[in-house]
Design an enzyme around this catalytic site. Sequence first.
Site, PDB file in Angstrom:
ATOM      1  N   CYS A   1       0.850  -1.184   0.000  1.00 21.73           N
ATOM      2  CA  CYS A   1       0.000   0.000   0.000  1.00 21.73           C
ATOM      3  C   CYS A   1       0.897   1.249   0.000  1.00 21.73           C
ATOM      4  CB  CYS A   1      -0.937   0.109   1.187  1.00 21.73           C
ATOM      5  SG  CYS A   1      -2.028  -1.287   1.394  1.00 21.73           S
TER       6      CYS A   1
ATOM      7  N   ARG B   1       3.698  -0.591  -4.872  1.00 21.58           N
ATOM      8  CA  ARG B   1       3.493  -1.156  -3.533  1.00 21.58           C
ATOM      9  C   ARG B   1       2.095  -1.733  -3.345  1.00 21.58           C
ATOM     10  NH1 ARG B   1       7.465   0.934   0.015  1.00 21.58           N
ATOM     11  NH2 ARG B   1       6.166   0.276   1.742  1.00 21.58           N
TER      12      ARG B   1
ATOM     13  N   TRP C   1      -3.190  -2.624  -1.414  1.00 22.38           N
ATOM     14  CA  TRP C   1      -3.011  -4.067  -1.624  1.00 22.38           C
ATOM     15  C   TRP C   1      -3.858  -4.718  -0.542  1.00 22.38           C
ATOM     16  CZ3 TRP C   1      -1.396  -8.386   1.060  1.00 22.38           C
ATOM     17  CH2 TRP C   1      -1.119  -9.513   0.278  1.00 22.38           C
TER      18      TRP C   1
ATOM     19  N   ASN D   1      -1.580   2.257   6.113  1.00 24.88           N
ATOM     20  CA  ASN D   1      -0.717   1.132   5.706  1.00 24.88           C
ATOM     21  C   ASN D   1      -0.465   0.302   6.951  1.00 24.88           C
ATOM     22  OD1 ASN D   1      -0.468   2.193   3.207  1.00 24.88           O
ATOM     23  ND2 ASN D   1       1.737   2.577   3.319  1.00 24.88           N
ATOM     24  N   GLY D   2      -0.511  -1.030   6.794  1.00 33.45           N
ATOM     25  CA  GLY D   2      -0.256  -1.896   7.946  1.00 33.45           C
ATOM     26  C   GLY D   2      -1.483  -2.746   8.238  1.00 33.45           C
TER      27      GLY D   2
ATOM     28  N   GLU E   1      15.016 -19.949  -7.554  1.00 26.40           N
ATOM     29  CA  GLU E   1      14.836 -18.537  -7.912  1.00 26.40           C
ATOM     30  C   GLU E   1      14.265 -18.400  -9.330  1.00 26.40           C
ATOM     31  OE1 GLU E   1      14.675 -15.905  -6.362  1.00 26.40           O
ATOM     32  OE2 GLU E   1      14.974 -14.342  -7.848  1.00 26.40           O
TER      33      GLU E   1
ATOM     34  N   LYS F   1      10.608 -16.752 -10.285  1.00 27.02           N
ATOM     35  CA  LYS F   1      10.406 -15.655 -11.240  1.00 27.02           C
ATOM     36  C   LYS F   1       9.297 -16.022 -12.229  1.00 27.02           C
ATOM     37  CE  LYS F   1      12.091 -12.990  -9.556  1.00 27.02           C
ATOM     38  NZ  LYS F   1      12.889 -12.986  -8.395  1.00 27.02           N
TER      39      LYS F   1
ATOM     40  N   GLU G   1       5.787 -16.023 -10.515  1.00 28.91           N
ATOM     41  CA  GLU G   1       5.204 -14.772 -10.048  1.00 28.91           C
ATOM     42  C   GLU G   1       4.877 -13.793 -11.167  1.00 28.91           C
ATOM     43  OE1 GLU G   1       7.653 -12.344  -7.455  1.00 28.91           O
ATOM     44  OE2 GLU G   1       9.462 -13.053  -8.423  1.00 28.91           O
TER      45      GLU G   1
ATOM     46  N   HIS H   1      13.291 -38.772  -6.607  1.00 29.94           N
ATOM     47  CA  HIS H   1      12.516 -39.176  -5.435  1.00 29.94           C
ATOM     48  C   HIS H   1      11.064 -38.717  -5.524  1.00 29.94           C
ATOM     49  CE1 HIS H   1      16.121 -40.637  -3.501  1.00 29.94           C
ATOM     50  NE2 HIS H   1      16.723 -39.496  -3.801  1.00 29.94           N
TER      51      HIS H   1
ATOM     52  N   LYS I   1       5.249  -4.973  -4.134  1.00 30.66           N
ATOM     53  CA  LYS I   1       6.617  -4.876  -3.604  1.00 30.66           C
ATOM     54  C   LYS I   1       6.506  -4.647  -2.097  1.00 30.66           C
ATOM     55  CE  LYS I   1      10.889  -4.484  -5.186  1.00 30.66           C
ATOM     56  NZ  LYS I   1      11.437  -5.674  -5.843  1.00 30.66           N
TER      57      LYS I   1
END
Length: 617
Positions: A2, A27, A75, A107-108, A489, A493, A496, A512, A612
């Site tokens: 946010c 954000r 968000w 925010n939070g 990684e 990528k 996402e 396995h 982010k």
Amino acid sequence: MCGIVGYVGKEPALPRLISGLKKLEYRGYDSAGLAVFDDKELCVIKQAGSVNGLETTTQKLCRPNITAGIAHTRWATHGEPNETNAHPHRGCGNGQACKIQIALVHNGTLDNFETLKSLVLKRGHVLRSETDTELLVHLIAEVYKDDPVLALRTALQQVQGTFGLAVLMAGFSDRIFFARNGAPLALGLSLKGNFIASDPLAFRFYTDRMVNLEDGNLGWISGSDYQVVNMNADKVENEVETIPWSLETAEKGEHDHFMSKEIKEQPQVLTQALRGRLLDDGTVKLGGLDSHQELLRMMQNHVFVGAGTSLNAGMISKIFFQELAELSADWESASELANQKRPIFPVQTAFWAISQSGETKDLLDALKTLKQQDLPCFGIVNKVGSEIARLTGKGVYIHAGMEIAVASTKAFTNQLVTLFLIAMYLRQIRGLPKINWHDRLLADLRKLPLLVTEVLNRENEIIDAAKRYAGYPNFLYLGRGVNYPVALEGALKLKEIAYVNAIGYSAGEMKHGPIALIDGGFPTLVIAPKQDDYYSQITTNIQQIRSRRGRIIAVATDGDDEIKNCVDDVIWIPQIDYYLTPILAVVPLQLFAYHIARLRGLNPDKPRNLAKSVTVK
Ligand code: F6R
């Protein structure tokens, strides 16, 4: 997550609020809204969707000469991303339960959400949204008598959780009130008015003077003044700082996306991370650790803590520390560590908190647990002065520059090079003899920026590969040793930003279980540099996949004809020391994911459901 921006002053507020929101949109981008004083009347406009949509609506509905307002890009945490749940929130306005009209952005998250909700409902408030934020409005408006800051202080004492708040209150059309606890907020000061924002990026175009707020700070800004107090109402004098970066660092420039720009910046930011740290005589100098040498010499055990991409960097660093510094090392996922009831570690354990943003809530919570036990924690952080940098109080900045694309790229490679340097530094300060191939290894380290440039120059080959594979719905990514976390990684990528199911696995683990997935429609991407200590084992794994008719793309070393003959596609990387291969191998994987996302018609900078800086649990 946010973004908040507010402005009060002599100039038109709307362009400042909208341009601020656009800068903060990375954000959170599921809904947006703003509140302004229009002729002293408090008006709120909000809607689901992007800031562009909000801009069009405000242009239709608002007079252009408005000079005070607050704005938010969201968000979603509590409640769907729709208009009702978008910020700003207002009180119930029945004149009884709420004593004043308020518009508030937050925010939070509130940890005691359920308790507060039943409390305000019992006291006769009418809730409109499903959000935790709306409760704050009711709590503040209920205790208001005649002093807005006192109302904030009184109300916030009942709140457990994190908040960065900007608030407009009816009757105070020339002020914005604020409070901060665990979610960043900064004031921007200029001769033509003052700003408040969750990130100075929102007001950098207008001023480079700012005041960073601390937890427990609250107060107000007007067009020409500001005041900060603590929860005991004592005046607080925070330092006025000059923002050290220019706005160009936060612009896309000639690039189509921030992600592409940040991938291409890697040679330059790797150079930045090495500058002044890798000396000509082969010694490593790390200013952030020099005064902690005594402590570090005692530490026999090291634990890397992080989330997502930063955790993948930690997993690789475990091998750097074990094999290059001859230390015991391990890693912990921040969210798991934060929830462990009684984490027990050997005596003389140091913790390395890895974070691009320096704001990740899971990591902050993990650090608080560790700090309660008085355990030494070092920060490996990109954002200077961020929460995690401040909480650890010691460590090494990775100097990757601002990272705006949601998917982390250049921060990962700079985390790796920084942690590699730290491994060498620890070896050095513990007086161990140089490793056998020390000079060769450092020569390769110096060449890294150049070699990454070489990989970037091969982008067209990666685009061709992306075209051949963009239609596949599933991928397996495999690697061994230092390149096992690179497989994780690369898969992260692709998941996402391209929304393609990609599973990262240690190549040895494949037999396995995951091998059952392999058929002609389930390609495998294998990281198989020739200088990898596990090369022969990896080629065995490749044969196992081929026998099941699986398609294979290999990331392989220039000139490796052996591998070329047994896979479908090769992405070539230059020769480099085994320990540095992750930094070269991950670059084509970043580009591969980026181009697959584009080919699938997606915006790689704003993947769905993500944002982010994950500042919630
Ligand atoms: C993935 C990504 C995330 C972050 C994670 C931790 O591309 O960006 O997985 O790595 O949320 O964030 P920081 O490093 O800011 O603590």
